[in-house]
Design a protein around this motif. Sequence first.
Motif, PDB file in Angstrom:
ATOM      1  N   UNK A 162     -69.257 -70.650 -29.358  1.00  0.00           N
ATOM      2  CA  UNK A 162     -68.313 -71.268 -30.208  1.00  0.00           C
ATOM      3  C   UNK A 162     -66.939 -70.768 -29.731  1.00  0.00           C
ATOM      4  N   UNK A 163     -66.783 -69.337 -29.615  1.00  0.00           N
ATOM      5  CA  UNK A 163     -65.409 -68.802 -29.425  1.00  0.00           C
ATOM      6  C   UNK A 163     -64.944 -68.878 -27.876  1.00  0.00           C
ATOM      7  N   UNK A 164     -66.001 -69.152 -27.163  1.00  0.00           N
ATOM      8  CA  UNK A 164     -65.720 -69.444 -25.521  1.00  0.00           C
ATOM      9  C   UNK A 164     -65.148 -70.837 -25.396  1.00  0.00           C
ATOM     10  N   UNK A 178     -68.279 -63.271 -13.927  1.00  0.00           N
ATOM     11  CA  UNK A 178     -69.611 -63.980 -13.968  1.00  0.00           C
ATOM     12  C   UNK A 178     -70.609 -63.694 -13.195  1.00  0.00           C
ATOM     13  N   UNK A 179     -70.751 -62.209 -12.793  1.00  0.00           N
ATOM     14  CA  UNK A 179     -71.923 -61.787 -12.126  1.00  0.00           C
ATOM     15  C   UNK A 179     -73.196 -61.255 -13.250  1.00  0.00           C
ATOM     16  N   UNK A 180     -74.183 -61.097 -12.608  1.00  0.00           N
ATOM     17  CA  UNK A 180     -75.275 -60.464 -13.406  1.00  0.00           C
ATOM     18  C   UNK A 180     -74.796 -59.430 -14.069  1.00  0.00           C
ATOM     19  N   UNK A 181     -74.477 -58.446 -13.366  1.00  0.00           N
ATOM     20  CA  UNK A 181     -73.683 -57.287 -13.857  1.00  0.00           C
ATOM     21  C   UNK A 181     -72.825 -56.442 -12.857  1.00  0.00           C
ATOM     22  N   UNK A 182     -72.128 -55.372 -13.166  1.00  0.00           N
ATOM     23  CA  UNK A 182     -71.241 -54.727 -12.274  1.00  0.00           C
ATOM     24  C   UNK A 182     -72.217 -53.957 -11.268  1.00  0.00           C
ATOM     25  N   UNK A 183     -72.635 -54.142 -10.248  1.00  0.00           N
ATOM     26  CA  UNK A 183     -73.354 -53.327  -9.283  1.00  0.00           C
ATOM     27  C   UNK A 183     -72.818 -52.400  -8.257  1.00  0.00           C
ATOM     28  N   UNK A 204     -77.045 -65.629  -9.894  1.00  0.00           N
ATOM     29  CA  UNK A 204     -77.509 -65.548 -11.143  1.00  0.00           C
ATOM     30  C   UNK A 204     -76.671 -65.500 -12.212  1.00  0.00           C
ATOM     31  N   UNK A 205     -75.620 -65.225 -11.988  1.00  0.00           N
ATOM     32  CA  UNK A 205     -74.536 -64.799 -13.013  1.00  0.00           C
ATOM     33  C   UNK A 205     -73.942 -66.114 -13.303  1.00  0.00           C
ATOM     34  N   UNK A 206     -73.416 -67.128 -12.334  1.00  0.00           N
ATOM     35  CA  UNK A 206     -72.745 -68.298 -12.516  1.00  0.00           C
ATOM     36  C   UNK A 206     -73.629 -69.402 -13.061  1.00  0.00           C
ATOM     37  N   UNK A 207     -75.072 -69.268 -12.756  1.00  0.00           N
ATOM     38  CA  UNK A 207     -76.103 -69.989 -13.267  1.00  0.00           C
ATOM     39  C   UNK A 207     -76.181 -69.683 -14.874  1.00  0.00           C
ATOM     40  N   UNK A 208     -76.325 -68.603 -15.333  1.00  0.00           N
ATOM     41  CA  UNK A 208     -76.432 -68.252 -16.655  1.00  0.00           C
ATOM     42  C   UNK A 208     -75.232 -69.045 -17.484  1.00  0.00           C
ATOM     43  N   UNK A 209     -73.903 -68.376 -16.992  1.00  0.00           N
ATOM     44  CA  UNK A 209     -72.825 -68.839 -17.753  1.00  0.00           C
ATOM     45  C   UNK A 209     -72.584 -70.319 -17.635  1.00  0.00           C
ATOM     46  N   UNK A 210     -72.924 -70.805 -16.618  1.00  0.00           N
ATOM     47  CA  UNK A 210     -72.698 -72.354 -16.899  1.00  0.00           C
ATOM     48  C   UNK A 210     -73.627 -72.937 -17.586  1.00  0.00           C
ATOM     49  N   UNK A 243     -75.206 -71.648 -20.374  1.00  0.00           N
ATOM     50  CA  UNK A 243     -75.280 -71.458 -21.826  1.00  0.00           C
ATOM     51  C   UNK A 243     -73.650 -71.320 -22.341  1.00  0.00           C
ATOM     52  N   UNK A 244     -72.741 -71.415 -21.493  1.00  0.00           N
ATOM     53  CA  UNK A 244     -71.140 -71.564 -22.050  1.00  0.00           C
ATOM     54  C   UNK A 244     -70.381 -72.456 -21.297  1.00  0.00           C
ATOM     55  N   UNK A 245     -71.214 -73.032 -20.213  1.00  0.00           N
ATOM     56  CA  UNK A 245     -70.211 -74.227 -19.717  1.00  0.00           C
ATOM     57  C   UNK A 245     -69.328 -73.837 -18.950  1.00  0.00           C
ATOM     58  N   UNK A 246     -69.059 -72.523 -18.153  1.00  0.00           N
ATOM     59  CA  UNK A 246     -68.113 -72.074 -17.705  1.00  0.00           C
ATOM     60  C   UNK A 246     -68.263 -71.344 -16.270  1.00  0.00           C
ATOM     61  N   UNK A 247     -67.293 -71.462 -15.403  1.00  0.00           N
ATOM     62  CA  UNK A 247     -67.352 -70.847 -14.018  1.00  0.00           C
ATOM     63  C   UNK A 247     -66.419 -70.097 -13.766  1.00  0.00           C
ATOM     64  N   UNK A 248     -66.441 -68.808 -13.809  1.00  0.00           N
ATOM     65  CA  UNK A 248     -65.200 -67.997 -13.356  1.00  0.00           C
ATOM     66  C   UNK A 248     -64.937 -68.032 -12.012  1.00  0.00           C
TER      67      UNK A 248
END
Length: 841
Positions: A72-74, A84-89, A105-111, A113-118
């Motif tokens: 909701x906050x997003x 937007x990455x899976x982690x900081x490698x 993997x990162x962009x898929x997940x955030x798109x 569950x949060x509808x965003x793409x950094x």
Amino acid sequence: MSKRNIHLICNAHLDPVWLWQWQEGAAEAISTFRTAAELCEANETFIFNHNEVILYKWIQEYAPELFKRIQKLVKKGRWHIMGGWYLQPDCNMPSGESFVRQILLGKQYFKQYFGVEPTAAINFDPFGHSRGLVQILAKSGYDAYLFGRPDRRWLDLPADDFKWVGYDNSTVMATRFPGWYNTSLGKAVPMISQRINSDPERDPMAILWGVGNHGGGPSKMDVRAVNQLIAEQREVNLRHSTPEYYFKDLKEKGARLPEHADDLNPWAIGCYASQIQIKQKHRLLENEYYATEKILTSAMVNGLMEYPVDLMKEALCHLMTIQFHDILPGSSIRPVEEQALQQIGSGLHILSRLKTKAFFAMASGQKKASAGSIPIMVLNHHPAPVSEIIECEFNLADFKQKDTFADIQVYQNGRPIPSQVEKELSNVSMEWRKRIAFRATLKPGQINRFDCKPVIIDKKPGPLLHVKNGKIQFKTDHLQVVINGQTGWVDSYRVNGVEYLHNGSFQLLAIKDNLDSWNMLETQYHGKAKSFRLMSHTESATFSGAQCRHLAPIRIIEDGPVRSIIEVFFKYRNSRVCMQYKLPKTGTEIEVHLRVYWNEKDTVLKMAVPVKGTSQKYLGQVAYGRQRLPDNGNESVCQKWSAVVSEKENKALTCINNGTYASDFRPGLLRLTLLRSPAYAGHPDAEGKFDIPNDRFIERMDQGFREFGFWFNAGPLGERLDAIETESLVKNEHPFVLSYFPSGAGPRPKPTILLSDNVIQVTAVKKAESGDDIIVRLFEPTGKQRNATLSMPVFSIKTKVSLAPFEIKTLRVNPRTKKITQVNLIEQRIRNKSSTESADR
């Protein structure tokens, strides 16, 4: 004069593991995110920024109600998904394709569950950054990169805001932020003020704040103080912000950014070698994942099995996690190392099951073995022919006492090929288990069959190669190697009559090091190098476990039509090494295999290769690129291969590794770093000193057994550099070999990918993330324009492809329509890019 714009980017850098294990990291993530959510809900102008899928997945699993609050906050713009990455490698050692998957993997997940793409990538804490990232970012929907290390003490840049230029001339805006990524609890305002004043001409300016490393983020006290600072500040425009807002401002300011066409290194050179077992197992998991993915895709498109999406994603997540910047670099505590090895093992087990399943399905169409014949199947998943020495073990039809010897003749398409029986891995006193080595050329994209027939003889033939006049001289039409019988080192390596090495090559050196896991205060190893020496005959017998009192430290242990293997025993203080030189009867590539029993503390182990020649440069493979490496003795990092080259003399010496990343070079001397043994998570104080207790045992890294493999080749410069990329890929993604008796009842699968130019790399063949299309990724690795024919026999597709220097090109193939469309790295269609139709169907 307009006021400067200062963008306050509140975050809570939270290492999932480091001085703690993942369970504590998950607990801290829940606590930090809960506090941040409360502050976002209570402050209308405050924005909290956070990245890394792995942390959000923990919240999603262990605190689902909190996850819903964050969603909701997003939506309200109060919580910003950054990076937007899976982690900081680690940003040097993963392959280029692994960086692509971190983003995918990162962009898929955030798109989802949060509808965003950094659009601004961030890596605040990693210890350096490969130039290959630029093209990856640009082709993954990013236009900017925000990073912290190396700082100004270690890396001079034309400016802290610059245009970063990739190997293919792609560009992204890049900013090295001032100060650090966090602030101390209760001290946010003075630290922000200090950073604002540290660079009074910088406009706009991004300042990171919030308690970090072990989470924490913003506190109520600090948020109140920062809000008051924003309200009272008159000299600059202060605002709560995000990386995207900052880079938008930087772009709109219209300043001409200077260009930087290089990597962002070095810092923490020790991390190129610390915890070498993690690095080796990571490379193995990385190789196995991308090889298995290609094999599974081939089995799927041939109708032999369904693609195991969920299991492959599980294995990929294991790989992504291991690349975290305190795991892969080896800067964590031992329990984290142990958990990482367990996770790698889990990933490898998944891939082993899946690859074997695909292999059996693809091999079912092979004809039944004839009586007395033992078949060996070799699956070459590469798109071009491969010439390799193949090794395989199998059982004879029955066991018997060793009163005679079963030699093995290998046939390919009914014709005998060079082969030899070597010592099997087991030690069963029966004539039953057999290990063979044979050289073969493998057809691309398919199973290659070899049939073995036992031939009974009196005993195994002895070696024809011997120590003579104090040296071993190995010679073929194209290769000459001389091993010194007094030292055990190589004194000559001649290819087609040209000498490439000086005396004493492959000498093992122990160099004094320190406790620092990162070696963060150095750029090279300055300690005095002390050489390993040959063991005595008595020491050799004891070390080998031989049932005798005396054993020569240099011996020819295998010698046949395929190769000769010379074994040498060395020692230094409390450490021992069994080194094998594997010399081929065909070709010029020599293998140096080491089994190291390491028992030194605060010491680094290197292998010295004195290279003959003038006007030398040092090159190495990096993520989707080729980097010129330092030639002043500074420690450098690269991936599967490195090369000492001389344009003046038109020659190159290349070296392939199977899981090491570090080396140093000065003209005439290459030193490959095998391992180092500092303390676990050993970190110096501000003065560079170590305050550790002297009343107890302090464990060091990489004690005990470690194993290493290197392959050296030499020849004309252009020829070597064209060949090395494919050679290193084949050594790392080795063809799958198994002795198997097929039923002959299944279909014969067709190759999925064939490529007319074997210099161009096929780095990925996979099922598309959505739909049933196939993704094919190509890469030009030499810096030259290349044109080739891409064939997909399974779809009856043939098309021309063109790649610019160092270009990554991703194709989406529709099996039904045979339409080929170019897409970006996250599998989105490229705007204003016309589709490429297959030329021949």
